[in-house]
Enzyme design. Structure first.
Site, PDB file in Angstrom:
ATOM      1  N   CYS A  34       0.839  -1.211   0.000  1.00  0.00           N
ATOM      2  CA  CYS A  34       0.000   0.000   0.000  1.00  0.00           C
ATOM      3  C   CYS A  34       0.875   1.262   0.000  1.00  0.00           C
ATOM      4  O   CYS A  34       0.480   2.292  -0.539  1.00  0.00           O
ATOM      5  CB  CYS A  34      -0.964   0.002   1.179  1.00  0.00           C
ATOM      6  SG  CYS A  34      -0.163  -0.103   2.782  1.00  0.00           S
ATOM      7  N   HIS A 276      -1.154   1.629   7.408  1.00  0.00           N
ATOM      8  CA  HIS A 276      -1.734   1.474   6.082  1.00  0.00           C
ATOM      9  C   HIS A 276      -1.751   2.832   5.389  1.00  0.00           C
ATOM     10  O   HIS A 276      -1.887   3.861   6.047  1.00  0.00           O
ATOM     11  CB  HIS A 276      -3.155   0.919   6.237  1.00  0.00           C
ATOM     12  CG  HIS A 276      -3.840   0.690   4.932  1.00  0.00           C
ATOM     13  ND1 HIS A 276      -3.345  -0.152   3.965  1.00  0.00           N
ATOM     14  CD2 HIS A 276      -4.987   1.208   4.427  1.00  0.00           C
ATOM     15  CE1 HIS A 276      -4.162  -0.145   2.922  1.00  0.00           C
ATOM     16  NE2 HIS A 276      -5.160   0.677   3.167  1.00  0.00           N
TER      17      HIS A 276
END
Ligand SMILES: [Zn+2]
Length: 328
Positions: A34, A276
């Site tokens: 990510c 994230h």
């Protein structure tokens, strides 16, 4: 999103009675990438970056540039307007060239972005092409140092690809930029060697932007090493960033530029090793959130929710890398 029904982003546009203005494709996240996916989306929605990359003549297929060009061309020519692409080929090349990323660990998206930009710049120069990467992202600052004994002022120019800004609770990009250029006194062990006095002297120094870049990347220094925890923690401080920005820390005769926010990389979670990333980009007047393979339209008001929180440490979503483009 291999199903036959409309995807979330298609439903979002349908609800406001609009057609999708362009393709909005998510990226697979197979190995904790990510940090890279968010960067590749932000750069894709940097119109000039996309345009230059797609039109670039490639001398060697064995480059990051070639893999990234192939990905972006597949995206702009995709038959479907939504869906999921794989960034695997780009990442394989990056991993071969930089062992830091050659694992499935979480990484700092800023570290990846800067490495990628510099790598593309090198690859362009190596094949004898004009570096549009440099032309887009490079700015120049000048450090003025005044000897407090003889008052002589020396200037030293340096180029930058991004600005890394310190953050404080309840600050803004503008106050961080101002602090970046605050006058500092060099004394004690930090004294400055003055050529005129031919010895070390106390001096005052400040760094100002001399040449503002076309694309301004502001990186908020939210990760701080904690000796106690022996790892990086995240500063969740609230840092406001406007959708339009004028630099307030330039030299007097600097060409004035008005910047507009067009992408933001958001970090969620307590630290870059345990978190994230996603990208929120502006496209055709709409804000679109790319969270790996999940793509949706978001309200502009969401931007204020990613300024951060009133707590120092936390895992709330925070704006981490901001991309501004000069509008003239
Ligand atoms: Zn001096």
């Amino acid at each position: 999103m291999g199903g036959t029904g409309p995807s979330k982003i298609e439903k979002d546009f349908e609800q406001c009675g609009e057609e999708l203005p362009e393709r909005y494709l998510g990226f697979e996240n197979k190995d904790n990438i990510c940090y890279a996916n968010s960067v590749l989306q932000a750069l894709y929605f940097c119109q000039d970056f996309r345009k230059y990359l797609i039109n670039q003549k490639i001398a060697s297929r064995d480059t990051v540039m070639s893999q990234l060009q192939e990905l972006y061309i597949t995206m702009i020519t995709s038959k479907r307007k939504t869906g999921v692409m794989s960034t695997k080929n780009v990442m394989s090349k990056c991993k071969v060239l930089n062992e830091l990323f050659d694992n499935d660990d979480h990484h700092d998206s800023h570290e990846f972005l800067i490495w990628l930009i510099n790598r593309l710049d090198e690859e362009l120069k190596a094949q004898g092409s004009q570096s549009w990467v440099q032309q887009l992202f490079e700015g120049k600052f000048t450090t003025q140092t005044k000897c407090l004994c003889c008052q002589n002022v020396t200037h030293r120019d340096e180029v930058f690809m991004d600005l890394s800004l310190d953050v404080k609770q309840n600050c803004s990009i503008l106050s961080s930029l101002k602090r970046y250029s605050e006058i500092e006194t060099l004394s004690g062990a930090d004294k400055f060697y003055c050529e005129t006095c031919a010895c070390k002297q106390e001096a005052q120094t400040r760094t100002l932007i001399k040449d503002p870049p076309n694309i301004l990347i502001c990186h908020l220094k939210r990760f701080k090493y904690s000796d106690e925890l022996r790892r990086y923690t995240k500063l969740s401080y609230r840092v406001a960033f406007p959708s339009q920005l004028r630099l307030n820390n330039t030299v007097d005769n600097c060409p004035e530029k008005l910047y507009e926010l067009f992408a933001c990389i958001v970090h969620l979670g307590p630290g870059f090793q345990y978190g994230h990333y996603m990208a929120i980009v502006k496209s055709h007047g709409h804000w679109i959130r790319f969270d790996d393979d999940y793509v949706e339209k978001v309200d502009e008001a969401l931007i204020q929710h990613i300024f951060g929180s009133s707590k120092e440490i936390g895992s709330v979503p925070c704006g981490y890398i901001l991309f501004y483009r000069a509008t003239f």
